[in-house]
Motif scaffolding. Structure first.
Motif, mmCIF file in Angstrom:
data_model
loop_
_atom_site.group_PDB
_atom_site.id
_atom_site.type_symbol
_atom_site.label_atom_id
_atom_site.label_comp_id
_atom_site.label_asym_id
_atom_site.label_seq_id
_atom_site.Cartn_x
_atom_site.Cartn_y
_atom_site.Cartn_z
ATOM 1 N N GLY A 109 0.816 -1.210 0.000
ATOM 2 C CA GLY A 109 0.000 0.000 0.000
ATOM 3 C C GLY A 109 0.845 1.255 0.000
ATOM 4 O O GLY A 109 0.583 2.202 -0.753
ATOM 5 N N ILE A 110 1.881 1.290 0.829
ATOM 6 C CA ILE A 110 2.785 2.445 0.870
ATOM 7 C C ILE A 110 3.442 2.659 -0.490
ATOM 8 O O ILE A 110 3.615 3.806 -0.945
ATOM 9 N N SER A 111 3.807 1.582 -1.174
ATOM 10 C CA SER A 111 4.519 1.703 -2.448
ATOM 11 C C SER A 111 3.688 2.407 -3.513
ATOM 12 O O SER A 111 4.247 3.004 -4.441
ATOM 13 N N VAL A 112 2.350 2.347 -3.410
ATOM 14 C CA VAL A 112 1.492 3.008 -4.393
ATOM 15 C C VAL A 112 1.713 4.521 -4.364
ATOM 16 O O VAL A 112 1.559 5.199 -5.386
ATOM 17 N N LEU A 113 2.083 5.062 -3.231
ATOM 18 C CA LEU A 113 2.337 6.503 -3.137
ATOM 19 C C LEU A 113 3.497 6.933 -4.033
ATOM 20 O O LEU A 113 3.623 8.110 -4.375
ATOM 21 N N TYR A 114 4.351 5.985 -4.419
ATOM 22 C CA TYR A 114 5.514 6.283 -5.251
ATOM 23 C C TYR A 114 5.251 6.036 -6.730
ATOM 24 O O TYR A 114 6.142 6.216 -7.560
ATOM 25 N N HIS A 115 4.034 5.635 -7.067
ATOM 26 C CA HIS A 115 3.715 5.314 -8.455
ATOM 27 C C HIS A 115 3.322 6.573 -9.226
ATOM 28 O O HIS A 115 2.464 7.353 -8.779
ATOM 29 N N GLY A 116 3.935 6.771 -10.391
ATOM 30 C CA GLY A 116 3.563 7.888 -11.259
ATOM 31 C C GLY A 116 3.619 9.228 -10.538
ATOM 32 O O GLY A 116 4.620 9.575 -9.906
ATOM 33 N N SER A 117 2.515 9.963 -10.621
ATOM 34 C CA SER A 117 2.433 11.286 -10.000
ATOM 35 C C SER A 117 1.793 11.248 -8.619
ATOM 36 O O SER A 117 1.441 12.299 -8.067
ATOM 37 N N ASN A 118 1.653 10.049 -8.050
ATOM 38 C CA ASN A 118 0.932 9.927 -6.778
ATOM 39 C C ASN A 118 1.601 10.680 -5.640
ATOM 40 O O ASN A 118 0.937 11.120 -4.700
#
Length: 678
Positions: free
Chosen positions: A285-294
């Motif tokens: 879940g934390i890693s999604v914050l690093y995806h694209g422009s997130n």
């Protein structure tokens, strides 16, 4: 030892552990009635007392040479691992970390390990331990009371808790148990990370649900902006605030828990009150914050939630904890679980500096489980040393184990090279380390040569958001040794990138694009927008590092030319987005925690800087020497101290990062000499 335990324990609770039998103590949680002390039992067990069926399983599956975590994971998914029909009372999502009774590995049952922070020592509560009253902190008592509600640790499934299971007044036992931390946490069936206590109405309760939503996203779904527009998720006015509050908890800032989480790996479950999430889902879940422009979108969403709730917008994301999980704990726990890696000396220092502990010696002992076993065993011999001698013993252990002098540049770990410099640079030109330890390890004698001296300095960082240009030290007599203006310009952009870009790749001529990276976001934004460079458009909140550094140094003199004269704010028409993204990211990294410097012989580069240092005598200064030490991959800034020297920190000098300085030694311009460092 962890958290400076100050339990008030009556005599008779502890008898000596049998090391030959590999004994530890474990706790079971008994009667838990409101308003009355929690009843617990403490007993000794042997980790050698394994069930024949488990021992046979390990041998027959070739797991004897695997890590305890790997063997346990294989055993957990074997047919014997069928869970009971009825989960323990109140276990909820915690149920996955409770083994089935027929799956216990030991004749006496099995165990989990608790990871927690000590909390406020002035707020204490009593428990009954083997019939005796014991005072522990309220944070620990709250964790045990919550776990009591799961009815999981009441019999043969037990719990290891350092504050209770180690005799804290026995220094020999404490030293021995510190050495066993890795075995205990990696060998436990589960590690329970107690993050904190939750009020029923607290917004933070939504954090785990938010992370589960994020972890479930696949592919393009991971775009938070798209998810928000299409489904109204993830924000319900609380999710981003809840996650930020979760990452602000004291748990993430205590040094011991870092080691415990890494060793627990995929067997870790995080608990906040009665809310539970497994480590893998949490990290995903934390890693999604690093995806694209997130990473940018999360800022906008937090401000939107705060505004909706009438809270001031001065609340910032706790990025330290988020980076800790994503960049350190997640990969390190994976490596540890696979048994393929140990943490290097520099990363250990970075981790140690970033977290808190009550005893400065815990800066070492809280991390021994993450070290190579040979190194940690050597360090543990110094368990009772006072801090100065202890830290000298640590340096000695790493130097002798690696047979290099790399730990000397790590001794002032300011700046964040990616990857580690010893995989990129070779300033020593392949000359092997030559060293001797003197005066009971507190002095180090080695060989190398001085090849330059600091004569000018750029602005030091003044906190995270600015540079103090009033403290620039100009050098009017400086003249570039690189050649004409064009050659000096080339050396400058190489320096501002540390000559590397993404993944440690060497900078190429195309990366001279740095010289046309606009000096301010105001100048950059319309150009980024016109070219459709969406990622760079989203850097509004982060561009300040480059912008503030440029602003502070525009009038720094490189001979007769201002630094600003080497730059333009106009991006060429044929510019490529990838190139500008690379130079932007690399320059952001380079200017942090480093101070631009000029040298006596006409070169420039970087020396160490520390935005938190208040004692200017400890900072990089004019007159400091620049040396090559054999066995060290980067130059070092060193300072004479009587007949000895001190290491100020590692340096980058453009033109001397790949052994070029050896020519000066061969020509007689420099000479090999012994250095004694204190």
């Amino acid at each position: 030892m962890q958290k400076e335990i100050t339990l008030s324990i009556e005599g008779g609770l502890y008898s000596r552990l049998d090391k030959a039998a590999d004994e530890i103590r474990l706790v079971t949680i008994g009667l838990c009635l409101p308003g009355l002390p929690l009843q617990c039992k403490l007993e000794k067990v042997s980790l050698k007392d394994v069930k024949p069926s488990y021992a046979s399983f390990v041998l027959s599956n070739g797991l004897a040479a695997q890590t305890p975590r790997q063997a346990k994971e294989r055993w957990a998914v074997s047919p014997r691992g069928a869970r009971p029909d009825t989960p323990p009372k109140g276990a909820n999502q915690f149920f996955g970390s409770v083994p089935a009774p027929n799956h216990y590995r030991f004749k006496w049952g099995d165990f989990a390990a608790l990871s927690y922070v000590w909390g406020d020592e002035s707020i204490r509560r009593d428990i009954i331990l083997n019939g005796k009253v014991v005072s522990i902190t309220a944070n620990l008592e709250g964790a045990l009371r919550e776990l009591a509600g799961d009815d999981a640790f009441g019999s043969r499934y037990k719990l290891w808790i350092d504050a209770i299971c180690i005799n804290q007044v026995d220094d020999q036992e404490r030293a021995h148990q510190v050495q066993k931390m890795r075995e205990i946490y990696s060998g436990a069936w589960a590690v329970i990370a107690w993050v904190g206590w939750s009020r029923p109405s607290a917004d933070i309760n939504h954090a785990f649900q938010f992370l589960r939503i994020l972890a479930s996203l696949q592919g393009d779904q991971r775009n938070l902006g798209k998810l928000q527009a299409e489904s109204g998720e993830p924000s319900r006015g609380t999710y981003f605030c809840a996650l930020n509050e979760l990452m602000r908890q004291e748990y993430w800032f205590r040094l011991w828990v870092i080691q415990e989480l890494i060793m627990g790996a995929s067997s870790t479950v995080l608990r906040y009150g009665n809310h539970v999430i497994d480590w893998s889902t949490f990290c995903k879940g934390i890693s999604v914050l690093y995806h694209g422009s997130n990473w940018t979108i999360k800022d906008l969403e937090l401000r939107r939630e705060l505004k909706f709730r009438g809270i001031g917008e001065n609340v910032a994301w706790q990025t330290h904890s988020i980076h800790l999980v994503h960049m350190d704990l997640r990969p390190l726990s994976r490596f540890d679980e696979e048994g393929t890696n140990r943490v290097g000396f520099r990363r250990l220092l970075d981790i140690s500096n970033s977290a808190d502990c009550r005893d400065v010696r815990d800066k070492v002992f809280a991390l021994v489980g993450m070290m190579n076993s040979v190194v940690s065993a050597d360090i543990m011999k110094a368990y009772e040393f006072e801090p100065p001698r202890l830290f000298a013993a640590v340096a000695r252990a790493f130097i002798t184990h690696t047979n290099t002098l790399e730990p000397l540049r790590h001794g002032n770990p300011w700046g964040h090279p990616e990857p580690d410099p010893d995989t990129i640079y070779c300033a020593h030109g392949g000359m092997p380390a030559s060293y001797t330890f003197l005066n009971d390890w507190t002095l180090l004698e080695c060989k190398g040569f001085i090849f330059d001296e600091v004569v000018g300095l750029g602005a030091p960082e003044a906190g995270y958001f600015k540079w103090d240009k009033q403290r620039i030290i100009q050098c009017p007599s400086w003249r570039s040794a690189y050649g004409d203006s064009k050659a000096t310009s080339s050396a400058l952009w190489h320096t501002l990138l540390l000559s590397i870009v993404a993944k440690g790749e060497r900078a190429q001529q195309c990366h001279s694009a740095l010289l046309s990276l606009p000096s301010s976001f105001l100048a950059a934004l319309p150009q980024f927008q016109s070219k459709g460079w969406d990622w760079l458009v989203g850097q509004r909140g982060y561009y300040f590092k480059w912008e503030k550094w440029r602003s502070a140094h525009d009038y720094f003199m490189l001979g007769e030319e201002r630094l600003r004269s080497f730059f333009t704010d106009i991006i060429p028409q044929d510019a490529e987005e990838l190139t500008y993204t690379e130079v932007y990211r690399s320059s952001q990294r380079a200017v942090q925690q480093r101070r631009f410097m000029l040298t006596k012989n006409g070169y420039f580069g970087w020396g160490p800087d520390n935005m938190f240092e208040t004692d200017q005598s400890k900072e990089l200064r004019v007159g400091d020497k620049i040396a090559i030490l054999f066995g060290c991959s980067t130059p070092l800034v060193i300072r004479p101290a009587g007949d000895k020297f001190e290491v100020v920190g590692e340096a980058y000098v453009q033109g001397f990062m790949d052994g070029e300085a050896l020519v000066l030694m061969e020509s007689g311009a420099c000479y090999i000499q012994p250095f004694i460092f204190r």
